[in-house]
Design an enzyme around this catalytic site. Structure first.
Site, PDB file in Angstrom:
ATOM      1  N   CYS A  43       4.420 -12.975  44.454  1.00 57.00           N
ATOM      2  CA  CYS A  43       4.069 -11.991  43.421  1.00 57.00           C
ATOM      3  C   CYS A  43       3.459 -10.740  44.019  1.00 57.00           C
ATOM      4  O   CYS A  43       3.892  -9.622  43.733  1.00 57.00           O
ATOM      5  CB  CYS A  43       3.116 -12.605  42.406  1.00 57.00           C
ATOM      6  N   CYS A  48       6.448  -9.506  41.851  1.00 56.18           N
ATOM      7  CA  CYS A  48       6.024  -8.819  40.623  1.00 56.18           C
ATOM      8  C   CYS A  48       5.346  -7.485  40.868  1.00 56.18           C
ATOM      9  O   CYS A  48       5.678  -6.486  40.226  1.00 56.18           O
ATOM     10  CB  CYS A  48       5.055  -9.697  39.822  1.00 56.18           C
ATOM     11  N   LYS A  51       7.546  -4.728  42.702  1.00 59.33           N
ATOM     12  CA  LYS A  51       8.664  -4.467  41.781  1.00 59.33           C
ATOM     13  C   LYS A  51       8.221  -3.623  40.594  1.00 59.33           C
ATOM     14  O   LYS A  51       8.883  -2.647  40.225  1.00 59.33           O
ATOM     15  CB  LYS A  51       9.250  -5.804  41.331  1.00 59.33           C
ATOM     16  N   TYR A 178      16.538 -12.166  35.600  1.00 65.11           N
ATOM     17  CA  TYR A 178      15.573 -11.069  35.448  1.00 65.11           C
ATOM     18  C   TYR A 178      15.496 -10.199  36.696  1.00 65.11           C
ATOM     19  O   TYR A 178      15.376  -8.968  36.602  1.00 65.11           O
ATOM     20  CB  TYR A 178      14.199 -11.614  35.048  1.00 65.11           C
ATOM     21  N   GLU A 182      16.341  -6.232  36.582  1.00 63.05           N
ATOM     22  CA  GLU A 182      15.249  -5.313  36.906  1.00 63.05           C
ATOM     23  C   GLU A 182      15.643  -4.352  38.013  1.00 63.05           C
ATOM     24  O   GLU A 182      15.441  -3.133  37.910  1.00 63.05           O
ATOM     25  CB  GLU A 182      13.995  -6.103  37.276  1.00 63.05           C
ATOM     26  N   HIS A 438       0.255   3.099  12.222  1.00 61.35           N
ATOM     27  CA  HIS A 438       1.309   4.111  12.135  1.00 61.35           C
ATOM     28  C   HIS A 438       0.842   5.439  12.730  1.00 61.35           C
ATOM     29  O   HIS A 438      -0.310   5.822  12.537  1.00 61.35           O
ATOM     30  CB  HIS A 438       1.682   4.308  10.659  1.00 61.35           C
ATOM     31  N   GLU A 443       4.253  -1.274  14.984  1.00 63.92           N
ATOM     32  CA  GLU A 443       4.125  -1.504  13.542  1.00 63.92           C
ATOM     33  C   GLU A 443       5.368  -2.204  12.969  1.00 63.92           C
ATOM     34  O   GLU A 443       5.298  -2.836  11.921  1.00 63.92           O
ATOM     35  CB  GLU A 443       3.877  -0.200  12.802  1.00 63.92           C
TER      36      GLU A 443
END
Length: 449
Positions: A43, A48, A51, A178, A182, A438, A443
């Site tokens: 990682c 992670c 990346k 993934y 990515e 909002h 939302e």
């Protein structure tokens, strides 16, 4: 009572091993951890963290172009890969130091060499030094799984992608998980022509089908090419150094400058000596463990990707914590694998938690689904037609929200908070009762009727 050199010997100083080492030491255990590469693991060092920093860098390509629509007189900008690359590598180096310092501060002995198991309580280091431990924890992680075809040695993996000398003009990315998606988004934004090659026509297996289809639609519109039902036959290196990738099906050979394999990761268990403790690996080379991360040998445990349970950094950390608390802290607990949120930092990113629509139907027979298919305000003013998609999967009888699936800007950031609601078993009615914030993309989660 048998005496050992240490109470706990950890093999692998990645996320799971580091957490287990630190917590066990805090509980009073004498701990040593061996790491043959760099402290921090996949990682921090080659996964992670670097990346995600590349993902941030890639976003500026569209952000700078969009800024003109918002009144900023942005000149044409050149991208300098080596600047980003070197800054990312320097940050990785800094984090490696932080991880190492944390272990030392917690009185954990850090041994920077390879370690192998010689028995239920035995360890041999590459230097020849031998130690004994009351408990051994294997946290060696996983490594890229590379297809075997003639010329496969000319390809790279995500490990090497961070050290490239330049952004390739043309890159072929093998795989559709993934990591593949990515890096496809990253290199496309940096100016590469990206071709993704996959054996089937399914990308991101395990994610909701509508979300997957939306990513293909958006990526194709951006200019990323997909080659489906294409298995590798051979890779030929040309005289000019470029590659010619031959695949099955009705596909012409693909010329590229870099071939990157992102075809999955396998547990890193080669040569660990597990057989000396009577531990048999499964068909993927993973270490089988029980709910407490214990192997078939009572003194040996394993956490993280090497067990091939859930290959996610936060899961490895929780497994390491649970192991240390249970074995050394007199605070037994287990990891709850239900409703683990996940993200794909594609372009745009995906966030998901809970059951997909297909999984919900398979488990409960019928489910209700609610979707919001909208164009974010920023994209409207920027003149981009790219649309986001949010989806709720709801139990047809109890109204409990079983899953949330999102693709759009900042989807992972929004999903983390929403995952709490799914984990807590909140209902669609409770979502509806929540006042919308909002104007925001988030939302949409409480406006689906």
């Amino acid at each position: 009572m048998a005496q050992y050199d240490v109470d706990l010997f950890v093999i692998g100083a990645g996320s799971g091993g580091t957490r287990a080492s630190r917590i066990a030491a805090a509980h009073g255990a004498k701990v040593a951890v061996a790491e043959e590469y760099r402290v921090g693991g996949t990682c921090v060092i080659r996964g992670c963290v670097p990346k995600k920093l590349l993902v941030y860098g890639a976003h500026f390509a569209e952000d700078l172009a969009d800024a003109r629509r918002f009144g900023w007189n942005v000149p044409d900008c050149d991208f300098e890969w080596t600047t980003l690359r070197d800054n990312v590598l320097n940050e990785v180096k800094r984090l490696e130091g932080v991880y190492g310092e944390t272990l030392v501060n917690n009185k954990v002995e850090v041994i920077r060499e390879r370690a192998e198991i010689t028995g239920p309580h035995g360890i041999r280091l590459a230097s020849g030094r031998e130690l004994t431990a009351k408990y051994i924890l294997v946290a060696t992680g996983a490594t890229p799984d590379i297809p075997t075809c003639p010329g496969h040695q000319y390809g790279i993996t995500s490990n090497e992608a961070f050290d490239l000398d330049a952004v390739p003009r043309r890159i072929v990315i093998a795989g559709a998980g993934y990591i593949a998606n990515e890096f496809a988004g990253i290199f496309h934004q940096f100016g590469s022509h990206v071709t993704m090659v996959n054996r089937t026509d399914v990308i991101l297996r395990g994610y909701d089908e509508q979300i997957r289809d939306r990513l293909i639609q958006i990526a194709t519109t951006k200019g990323i090419t997909f080659k489906f039902h294409a298995a590798f036959e051979k890779v030929v290196k040309q005289e000019d150094g470029s590659l010619l990738v031959h695949v099955t099906g009705d596909h012409e050979p693909i010329a590229c400058d870099v071939l990157m394999f992102a075809t999955g990761r396998r547990p890193l268990t080669d040569g660990l000596g597990l057989e000396s403790a009577g531990i048999t690996l499964d068909e993927r080379g993973a270490i089988p463990v029980d709910e407490d991360s214990k192997t078939s040998c009572d003194s040996i445990y394993a956490v993280g990707d090497v067990t091939n349970r859930v290959q996610l950094t936060p899961v490895a950390i929780r497994e390491g914590q649970a192991f240390a608390d249970t074995v050394f802290g007199n605070k037994p607990h287990r990891v709850d694998y239900d409703c683990i949120p996940s993200a794909v930092f594609s372009h745009p990113p995906i966030g998901a938690v809970g059951l997909t629509e297909a999984q919900g139907r398979n488990k409960y027979g019928s489910v209700k689904t609610y979707t919001s298919d909208f164009r974010p305000m920023k994209n409207v003013l920027a003149g981009r037609n790219e649309r986001s998609l949010y989806k709720l999967v709801v139990h047809a009888e109890t109204d409990v929200v079983l899953g949330i699936h999102m693709i759009g800007p900042d989807a992972p950031e929004i999903l983390q908070a929403a995952a709490i609601a799914v984990k807590a078993g909140l209902t669609k009615a409770q979502f509806d009762e929540t006042v919308a914030l909002h104007p925001s993309m988030a939302e949409e989660l409480v406006l689906m009727r």
